[in-house]
Scaffold this motif. Structure first.
Motif, PDB file in Angstrom:
ATOM      1  N   ARG A 246      32.055  39.384 127.827  1.00  0.00           N
ATOM      2  CA  ARG A 246      32.204  38.386 128.892  1.00  0.00           C
ATOM      3  C   ARG A 246      33.542  38.696 129.524  1.00  0.00           C
ATOM      4  O   ARG A 246      34.598  38.524 128.893  1.00  0.00           O
ATOM      5  CB  ARG A 246      32.165  36.952 128.350  1.00  0.00           C
ATOM      6  N   ASP A 329      33.527  25.007 126.566  1.00  0.00           N
ATOM      7  CA  ASP A 329      33.654  25.751 127.819  1.00  0.00           C
ATOM      8  C   ASP A 329      34.974  25.491 128.551  1.00  0.00           C
ATOM      9  O   ASP A 329      35.095  25.778 129.744  1.00  0.00           O
ATOM     10  CB  ASP A 329      32.474  25.464 128.752  1.00  0.00           C
ATOM     11  N   SER A 355      31.406  25.543 121.584  1.00  0.00           N
ATOM     12  CA  SER A 355      31.023  26.765 122.289  1.00  0.00           C
ATOM     13  C   SER A 355      31.894  27.004 123.520  1.00  0.00           C
ATOM     14  O   SER A 355      32.427  26.069 124.127  1.00  0.00           O
ATOM     15  CB  SER A 355      29.556  26.681 122.722  1.00  0.00           C
ATOM     16  N   GLY A 356      32.019  28.280 123.879  1.00  0.00           N
ATOM     17  CA  GLY A 356      32.437  28.685 125.208  1.00  0.00           C
ATOM     18  C   GLY A 356      33.893  28.571 125.568  1.00  0.00           C
ATOM     19  O   GLY A 356      34.262  28.858 126.709  1.00  0.00           O
ATOM     20  N   ASN A 358      37.445  29.601 126.410  1.00  0.00           N
ATOM     21  CA  ASN A 358      37.887  30.903 126.896  1.00  0.00           C
ATOM     22  C   ASN A 358      39.408  30.873 127.061  1.00  0.00           C
ATOM     23  O   ASN A 358      39.925  30.113 127.880  1.00  0.00           O
ATOM     24  CB  ASN A 358      37.210  31.192 128.243  1.00  0.00           C
ATOM     25  N   HIS A 386      27.310  30.257 117.813  1.00  0.00           N
ATOM     26  CA  HIS A 386      27.732  30.237 119.218  1.00  0.00           C
ATOM     27  C   HIS A 386      27.299  31.511 119.942  1.00  0.00           C
ATOM     28  O   HIS A 386      27.897  31.873 120.959  1.00  0.00           O
ATOM     29  CB  HIS A 386      29.249  30.111 119.303  1.00  0.00           C
ATOM     30  N   ASP A 389      26.909  31.403 123.676  1.00  0.00           N
ATOM     31  CA  ASP A 389      28.090  30.976 124.448  1.00  0.00           C
ATOM     32  C   ASP A 389      29.314  30.998 123.537  1.00  0.00           C
ATOM     33  O   ASP A 389      29.818  29.959 123.104  1.00  0.00           O
ATOM     34  CB  ASP A 389      27.855  29.566 125.013  1.00  0.00           C
TER      35      ASP A 389
END
Length: 589
Positions: A246, A329, A355-356, A358, A386, A389
């Motif tokens: 990603r 997220d 999850s997610g 960053n 996860h 994501d």
């Protein structure tokens, strides 16, 4: 954060009172935020002479400076879409150059993004300390046809289009000097030839190259169109795809001069660049709290509790508590090498097992009080899937010892399953603005992985005093690992692991049944006591699920000994040939 909200949070009673309290304490946001005086933003109306003057002033202030490497200066030069007349940008420490388009070709620099040797005090003949600089999201038309990017660790090039050739060795490399010791390229395109030159190691991921020339110790490619064929005798370890990626979030400006952060989508078994038309999620800047130096941990945590993302502007942040990310997220990013420092033996950033999340574009310095961890992703002992994501951490650089005589037991602990660790440099300093030494800037482990199914792409970890990477999770994978063992080991009596002399740089725990690594290099330079030796560079269980490809060891200047590559397999360095000759092991199990 108000005193009332802090008290409510501390006793775990946010509940029904939180909306009213948060409404009173809401932090302001904007689509056109103030990024601070360390950020320069240019458009096509800006005279080329102004841009040149700005980048020259930033670089010239660091020329042969004895303090710049660990200084407080931070620079970010941002270019709105357009083509810019001759700009020759020499990049020094803590300098970022980035385009503000949706795609790299929206911004064209005619001239150069230049990194060379000869400018850094104490390292004029080499480029081995060309750390902490970056180029992102733009295209370059090199004035001479070839751009020079002679960087070492912590100097990423992402989403860049070189419309010509790229060389990664300094201009004096042909004179027998000029070594460089990096680096990392991702999501980039080079129309011509990439020449690695004097680079000791390099990782290129998900990119497109006209061709590649050169190899030294450890050159690794995954998902790279135009990469050389796998041939470890030439130092090349090549994977046709990268299992999971990603790409890192990036800043851009729209036609109304409003700012956004774009988060690219997850890809599996991918090759080549994501652009143009990168798929992903667009986040307006009004959904970010834009932090500035002087902001407290309480203020930033208040913004997080309101559901905002975080964007750090350049500078140093003194934090007496961890920034706690609990919302799935959430994006935590910044520009210009913002630097987070714990002041009370705390972590600077933790995430829940969600999850997610960053995290990217940060420098983390250990403080004078020992921190158990500096960054902790996920919850210890928790295993939530996860895979669709994952959490990710990208271009985050840890230092134990810099301008601070720092201490940290572990710099990065990864607990969340499926996490993507994409370009990390965890460094217990062998030199610094503050004194360094075996009992001064102490650090046991750079990266500890407890989560399952974690993938590391570009793992640089150096000089820690015990296992530098300790991998406890199952089904872990690493593509590219670079390590130097601690230089300053007093003697082997001071450096004994449970299995023998010294600590392996890369340790996979005995209970792990499945693990794989491609392209790993471990080097020693025991200059405090050249009689010191390590029994092995890599230590793993021996089951059929444990596999390694393309491992190399080196004794720098034939100073100290690594007796085997992995688990007693593979020869020792120094080799009989001497003269820093590497020892290679093409495969294990």
């Amino acid at each position: 954060m108000s005193t009332l909200l802090a008290t409510i949070t501390a006793v775990g009673l946010v509940g029904a009172l939180a909306p009213a309290v948060q409404a009173q304490a809401a932090v302001p946001t904007s689509d056109t935020p103030d990024f601070g005086s360390n950020v320069k933003v240019y458009d096509q109306s800006t005279p080329a002479s102004t841009i040149q003057s700005d980048v020259d002033a930033a670089f010239d202030s660091q020329l042969r400076s004895t303090s710049a490497q660990f200084g407080s200066q931070r620079y970010a030069f941002l270019f709105k879409p357009g083509s810019y007349g001759r700009v020759w940008a020499n990049l020094g420490f803590y300098t970022s150059v980035a385009g503000l388009g949706k795609n790299p070709d929206d911004v064209t620099i005619n001239g150069a993004l230049n990194v060379d040797s000869g400018w850094n005090a104490g390292d004029e003949k080499n480029a081995t300390q060309n750390f902490w600089r970056s180029a992102e999201n733009l295209s370059v038309v090199p004035e001479s046809g070839t751009d020079r990017w002679a960087v070492s660790q912590a100097a990423p090039m992402r989403r860049v289009h070189i419309k010509g050739n790229l060389t990664m060795g300094p201009s004096n490399q042909d004179g027998g000097q000029g070594y460089s010791s990096g680096g990392y390229i991702a999501d980039s395109k080079v129309d011509g030839t990439v020449t690695s030159g004097s680079q000791q190691q390099w990782y290129t991921r998900n990119s497109s190259l006209g061709s590649w020339q050169g190899g030294n110790w450890n050159m690794v490619f995954s998902g790279v169109q135009g990469a050389p064929a796998n041939d470890f005798s030439k130092s090349w370890t090549t994977l046709s795809t990268t299992p999971v990626t990603r790409e890192k979030p990036y800043l851009y400006v729209d036609s109304s001069n409003k700012y956004h952060v774009f988060v690219p989508s997850l890809r599996t078994n991918s090759a080549g660049v994501t652009w143009p038309n990168t798929p992903g999620t667009d986040i307006p800047m009004r959904n970010f709290y834009v932090a500035h130096p002087g902001d407290s941990a309480a203020t930033i945590n208040s913004a997080l509790s309101q559901g905002l993302n975080l964007f750090f502007t350049p500078g140093t942040y003194q934090l007496n508590a961890a920034l706690n990310v609990t919302r799935p997220d959430t994006v935590v990013t910044g520009i210009g090498f913002p630097t987070l420092v714990p002041t009370a033996g705390n972590a600077v950033l933790t995430t829940s097992d969600v999850s997610g999340v960053n995290v990217s574009n940060l420098v983390v310095d250990a403080g004078t009080q020992n921190s158990a961890q500096l960054v902790r992703l996920g919850t210890s002992g928790s295993h939530v899937d996860h895979a669709s994501d994952p959490q990710s951490i990208q271009d985050v650089f840890f230092r134990v010892g810099s301008s601070i005589q720092g201490k940290a037991s572990t710099t990065l602990q990864v607990n969340a399953d499926d996490t993507l660790v994409d370009h990390i440099w965890a460094w217990r300093a062998d030199h610094g603005g503050a004194a360094t030494g075996w009992n001064v800037n102490t650090g046991a482990t750079g990266v500890e992985v407890n989560g399952d199914d974690v993938l590391a792409t570009g793992l640089f970890v150096e000089h820690y005093q015990k296992y530098e990477v300790l991998w406890n999770g199952n089904r872990g994978r690493t593509i590219f690992f670079q390590n130097e063992m601690p230089y300053d080991v007093p003697d082997n009596a001071s450096w004994q692991s449970p299995t023998g002399a010294g600590y392996a740089a890369y340790k996979v725990a005995s209970g792990v049944t499945n693990h794989e690594i491609w392209g790993g290099g471990v080097y020693c330079f025991f200059n405090t006591n050249p009689s010191v030796h390590a029994d092995r560079a890599f230590e793993t269980p021996t089951g059929s699920g444990i596999r390694a490809h393309g491992l190399v060891t080196v004794s720098l200047g034939d100073t100290g000994t690594i007796s085997s590559v992995i688990n007693g397999v593979g020869g020792a360095v120094p080799t009989p040939a001497g003269n820093t000759a590497p020892n290679r092991l093409g495969s294990y199990n």
